[in-house]
Motif scaffolding. Structure first.
Motif, short mmCIF file in Angstrom:
data_model
loop_
_atom_site.label_atom_id
_atom_site.label_comp_id
_atom_site.label_asym_id
_atom_site.label_seq_id
_atom_site.Cartn_x
_atom_site.Cartn_y
_atom_site.Cartn_z
N ASP A 26 7.41 -1.39 -14.25
CA ASP A 26 6.26 -1.08 -13.39
C ASP A 26 5.75 -2.28 -12.62
O ASP A 26 4.82 -2.17 -11.84
N PHE A 27 6.34 -3.41 -12.84
CA PHE A 27 5.93 -4.68 -12.25
C PHE A 27 6.29 -4.73 -10.76
O PHE A 27 7.35 -4.27 -10.36
N VAL A 28 5.39 -5.29 -9.94
CA VAL A 28 5.66 -5.47 -8.51
C VAL A 28 5.51 -6.96 -8.17
O VAL A 28 4.49 -7.56 -8.47
N ASP A 32 -1.10 -3.79 -14.44
CA ASP A 32 -1.62 -3.31 -13.15
C ASP A 32 -1.99 -4.46 -12.21
O ASP A 32 -2.83 -4.32 -11.33
N SER A 33 -1.33 -5.60 -12.40
CA SER A 33 -1.55 -6.76 -11.54
C SER A 33 -0.36 -6.94 -10.61
O SER A 33 0.79 -6.83 -11.03
N ILE A 41 5.29 -10.10 -18.72
CA ILE A 41 4.90 -8.76 -18.31
C ILE A 41 5.25 -7.77 -19.41
O ILE A 41 6.36 -7.77 -19.92
N SER A 42 4.29 -6.93 -19.78
CA SER A 42 4.53 -5.98 -20.87
C SER A 42 5.49 -4.86 -20.47
O SER A 42 6.24 -4.37 -21.30
N LEU A 48 0.82 -1.22 0.00
CA LEU A 48 0.00 0.00 0.00
C LEU A 48 0.85 1.27 0.00
O LEU A 48 0.44 2.29 -0.55
N LEU A 49 2.05 1.19 0.57
CA LEU A 49 2.95 2.35 0.58
C LEU A 49 3.43 2.73 -0.82
O LEU A 49 3.92 3.84 -1.04
N LEU A 50 3.26 1.84 -1.79
CA LEU A 50 3.64 2.14 -3.17
C LEU A 50 2.67 3.11 -3.83
O LEU A 50 2.98 3.70 -4.86
N HIS A 51 1.46 3.22 -3.27
CA HIS A 51 0.41 4.09 -3.82
C HIS A 51 0.11 3.74 -5.28
O HIS A 51 -0.02 4.63 -6.12
#
Length: 139
Positions: free
Chosen positions: A92-94, A66-67, A87-88, A24-27
């Motif tokens: 931005d991947f987490v 966004d997954s 992943i495209s 959640l801290l990643l916003h």
């Protein structure tokens, strides 16, 4: 077999809560959680509940940008390497995991709750039978 560490459900609940706070801290807004059908399935469900995410994608050939990807442990890095081509936009991947193996080089996309003490086998509550089978095979 090497040493091992049993993890209880109570510990899992604490670890999931801590991991959800870090994510959640990643916003970032995640539309779904992606995972693999073995070790990541239970943590994915628990984290989805904590974060209010309704969609869990399992063993997909493409992972939406966004997954949030969830696994039980970052160990050798083989799962990470296996899913990265799916992943495209890897920048931005987490990749969120309950444990990260101490002494490994971690990718910048990794978020974890705890580090292992060393090379011990982590026995999660959902894989106790698997661990028992591995022990019997080693005899």
């Amino acid at each position: 077999m090497n040493s091992y560490q049993n993890i209880s459900w109570k510990e899992i609940e604490k670890i999931i809560e801590e991991l959800s706070k870090k994510v959640l801290l990643l916003h970032k807004d995640f539309s779904s959680i992606s995972t693999i059908s073995r070790g990541g399935l239970v943590p994915a469900r628990l984290l989805a509940d904590h974060m209010g995410i309704d969609v869990i994608l399992v063993d997909k050939n493409k992972i939406p940008v966004d997954s949030l990807f969830v696994d039980d442990i970052y160990d050798s890095g083989s799962t990470f390497k296996k899913i990265l081509p799916k992943i495209s936009n890897p920048s931005d991947f987490v990749y969120a995991t309950l444990f990260a193996r101490r002494g490994k080089k971690y990718p910048k996309q990794l978020i974890y709750s705890k580090k292992t003490h060393g090379n011990e086998y982590i026995v999660f509550p959902w894989d106790k039978l698997e661990y028992k089978r591995l022990q019997e095979l080693a005899l």
